[in-house]
Scaffold this active site. Structure first.
Site, PDB file in Angstrom:
ATOM      1  N   LYS A 137      30.029  -5.410 -87.151  1.00  0.00           N
ATOM      2  CA  LYS A 137      28.936  -5.959 -86.276  1.00  0.00           C
ATOM      3  C   LYS A 137      27.640  -6.001 -87.419  1.00  0.00           C
ATOM      4  O   LYS A 137      27.273  -5.040 -87.960  1.00  0.00           O
ATOM      5  CB  LYS A 137      28.549  -5.251 -85.225  1.00  0.00           C
TER       6      LYS A 137
ATOM      7  N   GLY B 187      16.364  -2.114 -78.015  1.00  0.00           N
ATOM      8  CA  GLY B 187      15.843  -0.975 -77.221  1.00  0.00           C
ATOM      9  C   GLY B 187      14.552  -1.223 -76.294  1.00  0.00           C
ATOM     10  O   GLY B 187      14.081  -0.348 -75.657  1.00  0.00           O
TER      11      GLY B 187
ATOM     12  N   ALA C 220      21.493  -6.442 -77.058  1.00  0.00           N
ATOM     13  CA  ALA C 220      20.206  -6.044 -77.497  1.00  0.00           C
ATOM     14  C   ALA C 220      19.129  -6.517 -76.267  1.00  0.00           C
ATOM     15  O   ALA C 220      19.068  -7.688 -76.072  1.00  0.00           O
ATOM     16  CB  ALA C 220      19.805  -6.269 -78.875  1.00  0.00           C
ATOM     17  N   GLY C 221      18.311  -5.563 -75.942  1.00  0.00           N
ATOM     18  CA  GLY C 221      17.208  -6.028 -75.060  1.00  0.00           C
ATOM     19  C   GLY C 221      17.624  -6.117 -73.489  1.00  0.00           C
ATOM     20  O   GLY C 221      16.633  -6.133 -72.790  1.00  0.00           O
TER      21      GLY C 221
ATOM     22  N   ASN D 296      23.456  -0.417 -75.167  1.00  0.00           N
ATOM     23  CA  ASN D 296      23.474   0.873 -75.904  1.00  0.00           C
ATOM     24  C   ASN D 296      22.333   1.545 -75.057  1.00  0.00           C
ATOM     25  O   ASN D 296      22.478   2.334 -74.037  1.00  0.00           O
ATOM     26  CB  ASN D 296      23.084   1.114 -77.399  1.00  0.00           C
ATOM     27  N   THR D 297      21.014   1.536 -75.404  1.00  0.00           N
ATOM     28  CA  THR D 297      19.914   2.188 -74.917  1.00  0.00           C
ATOM     29  C   THR D 297      19.848   2.115 -73.365  1.00  0.00           C
ATOM     30  O   THR D 297      19.593   3.376 -72.665  1.00  0.00           O
ATOM     31  CB  THR D 297      18.620   1.813 -75.442  1.00  0.00           C
TER      32      THR D 297
END
Lengths: 256, 325
Positions: free
Chosen positions: A95, A156, A183-184, A205-206
């Site tokens: 990635k 994040g 993301a996001g 993830n976050t």
């Protein structure tokens, strides 16, 4: 779901950073059935496989591992990190992140294309972390990428899909390219929306790791991803402005 | 039990030895160095006794057992400051403070004026903060040295070369015990010590940040400990990036830190099990006390008490595991 010819059961991918403990990380994978784990090699790397205890835990999850170049700000750093990841994890998947702005962690589109071309020629299967920009997407495909990972919002933030028009355009322009919203995302409803729009998978993830109960949140996302995919495959109705009663009005005693 | 051996003279080993001596046991401590020092990861600790704040990410036993720590250390004659903890965020991360407040107990929200009364050097910089009043802190190096000297006076032998263990062995070697505990891993932590007489703080301050969380622990003589990174690695080399992050976060907390003297940069790897909770693991004639992760000073007193109770009274305490070959 196929990436570079490899069949993956789940349309949910999870990052492995920021969890309260490796056990909670493992619980999140178990409850969500996520099919791919992304791993940052740069920070954890040190001499003599210093991070190997953690990487063993990730390997034990029994899912495909997608190493990333998180934290790399230049083509050279990203290429070196990718090569290191290939040796550590025995995979040519990478990635690719080339960060262009330290504060917003926005991708550097120029460095990204250059690194993608170099790594593809070096035999890597590149998963580029990119924006929703259609022109950039085209250049990445020209560089040899067969998968795209557009952001929903900056890393994040948990803001969801901040440019819905752009995301629809990107999907429509390249209908046959596997695309993962990366993301996001902060909530399952946002993941469902991405899937309803025809994106093939989401990476989180976050949103999971920093939830009060990461395993429960991971399962919530897994269900949303499944719901969104089912809706996309089911060919949703077109919205309309006027109400359309589902039972005929004629013949009913509506004048009483 | 009349005789026992303790392997390792870090915070876990010294706490276990202290509990054994209190039971009238004759104790030998094996440790490669004669005194507490940089070879044990507790030397690099922050010394916060902050069970409530740790509850943000740690599991319930850490919060519950951690509440015993301040009293235990004070009973041993260690100076424990009990003025609580301050938790703040920078402007654009202000919702992090709400999240932290939701997930922890024992705090009250302060406005700018109330914060300025408690910590004048943070006044005017933050419009709100959490005060976790029931927490404390200590100087970890002073605490280790204090226990070591008191044990020496009580007749405990400190031996550099491990010899034949006498009686039951308490293995408190931290990450070195990986030869016996394969599921133990290292979690790298980097810290810095600053000398900054321009700033006065009476209690530890935590700066919440999604990427660069920081805590600052005041120590005597104008010293401040900045900590700590948490990286899945047992590498022991401090990285420029980590130190930059720590120093930048401290500068954001109060720009006067920019004028401080950089006294020390430290790094070590914390011993941790996969759930980041400790273990009392019995293997034959050995009881392992390990996996204290980032909670050495917070959990070592309870773990030591439980380990010694298990050995002397035959109890099966929390975190007790028996390995059978």
């Amino acid at each position: 779901m196929r990436f570079y010819g490899t069949e993956i059961d789940s349309r949910l991918m999870l990052g492995t950073a920021q969890y309260p403990s490796p056990r909670v990380l493992a619980d999140a994978f178990r409850r969500s059935g996520a099919g791919i784990a992304t791993v940052s090699v740069r920070r954890e790397a040190g001499g003599e496989r210093a991070g190997s205890a953690f990487w063993d835990i990730v390997s034990d999850l029994g899912v495909a591992v997608l190493p990333n170049t998180a934290g790399c700000h230049s083509v050279r750093e990203a290429v070196t990190t990718a090569q290191m990841a290939r040796e550590l994890f025995d995979t040519n998947w990478i990635k690719l992140e080339v960060i262009g702005h330290a504060d917003t962690l926005q991708p550097d589109p120029f460095g990204l294309v250059e690194a993608a071309r170099y790594l593809t020629e070096d035999g890597f299967k590149v998963f580029p972390y990119t924006t929703e920009d259609v022109v950039l997407a085209g250049r990445l495909l020209d560089a040899g990428c067969e998968v795209l990972m557009p952001w929903g919002a900056p890393i994040g933030t948990g803001l969801g899909l901040t440019n819905i028009y752009g995301m629809r355009t990107l999907r429509a322009q390249f209908p046959d390219v596997p695309m993962v919203v990366d993301a996001g995302l902060g909530l399952p409803s946002q993941a469902a929306m991405a899937m309803e729009m025809g994106y093939d998978a989401v990476l989180l993830n976050t949103a999971v790791a920093r939830a009060g109960d990461p395993a429960a949140m991971a399962e919530g996302f897994a269900r949303a991803v499944e719901a969104g995919r089912l809706a996309f495959e089911a060919d949703p109705m077109e919205p309309r402005d006027m109400a359309a009663p589902s039972t005929p009005v004629i013949g009913k005693a509506f004048l009483t | 039990m009349r005789r026992a051996t303790v392997m390792g003279g870090g915070v876990a080993g010294l706490c276990v030895a202290t509990e054994l001596v209190a039971r009238g046991c004759e104790v030998t401590v094996f440790d490669p160095a004669a005194r507490p020092g940089p070879h044990s990861c507790s030397w690099w600790a922050g010394g916060m006794l902050a069970p409530f704040c740790e509850g943000e990410t740690a599991e319930e036993p850490v919060v519950r057992l951690g509440k015993e720590a301040a009293d235990w250390w004070a009973q041993q004659g260690v100076a424990v400051a009990r003025r609580g903890t301050i938790v703040v965020t920078l402007g654009r991360d202000r919702r992090e403070l709400d999240r932290f407040a939701r997930r922890t107990d024992g705090h009250e929200m302060l406005d700018a004026a109330a914060l300025a009364r408690l910590e004048p050097d943070l006044g005017g910089r933050f419009d709100r903060a959490l005060h976790v009043s029931a927490e404390g802190h200590l100087d970890p190096r002073a605490a280790l040295i204090h226990l070591r000297e008191r044990l020496g006076r009580a007749g405990v032998a400190f031996v550099a070369e491990p010899g034949r263990p006498d009686g039951l062995t308490f293995d408190c070697r931290g990450l070195v015990a990986r030869d016996k505990l394969p599921d133990l891993r290292g979690v790298k932590g980097e810290m810095a010590v600053l000398h900054c007489p321009d700033i006065r703080l009476s209690r530890p301050v935590r700066l919440l940040h999604p990427r660069f969380p920081l805590y600052v622990v005041p120590r005597a003589g104008g010293l401040f400990m900045l900590g700590a990174t948490q990286i899945e690695s047992d590498d022991r080399r401090p990285s420029v990036r980590s130190v930059l992050e720590l120093l930048s976060a401290a500068y954001a907390l109060n720009p006067a830190f920019g004028e401080a003297e950089l006294v020390e940069i430290g790094v070590d790897a914390r011993p941790a099990f996969p759930d980041n909770l400790p273990r009392l693991r019995r293997q034959g004639n050995t009881i392992h006390v390990n996996g204290l992760f980032r909670h050495g000073f917070l959990l070592a007193p309870s773990l030591a008490r439980m380990a010694v109770e298990a050995a002397c009274d035959g109890t099966k305490p929390e975190f007790w595991h028996e390995d059978h070959d």
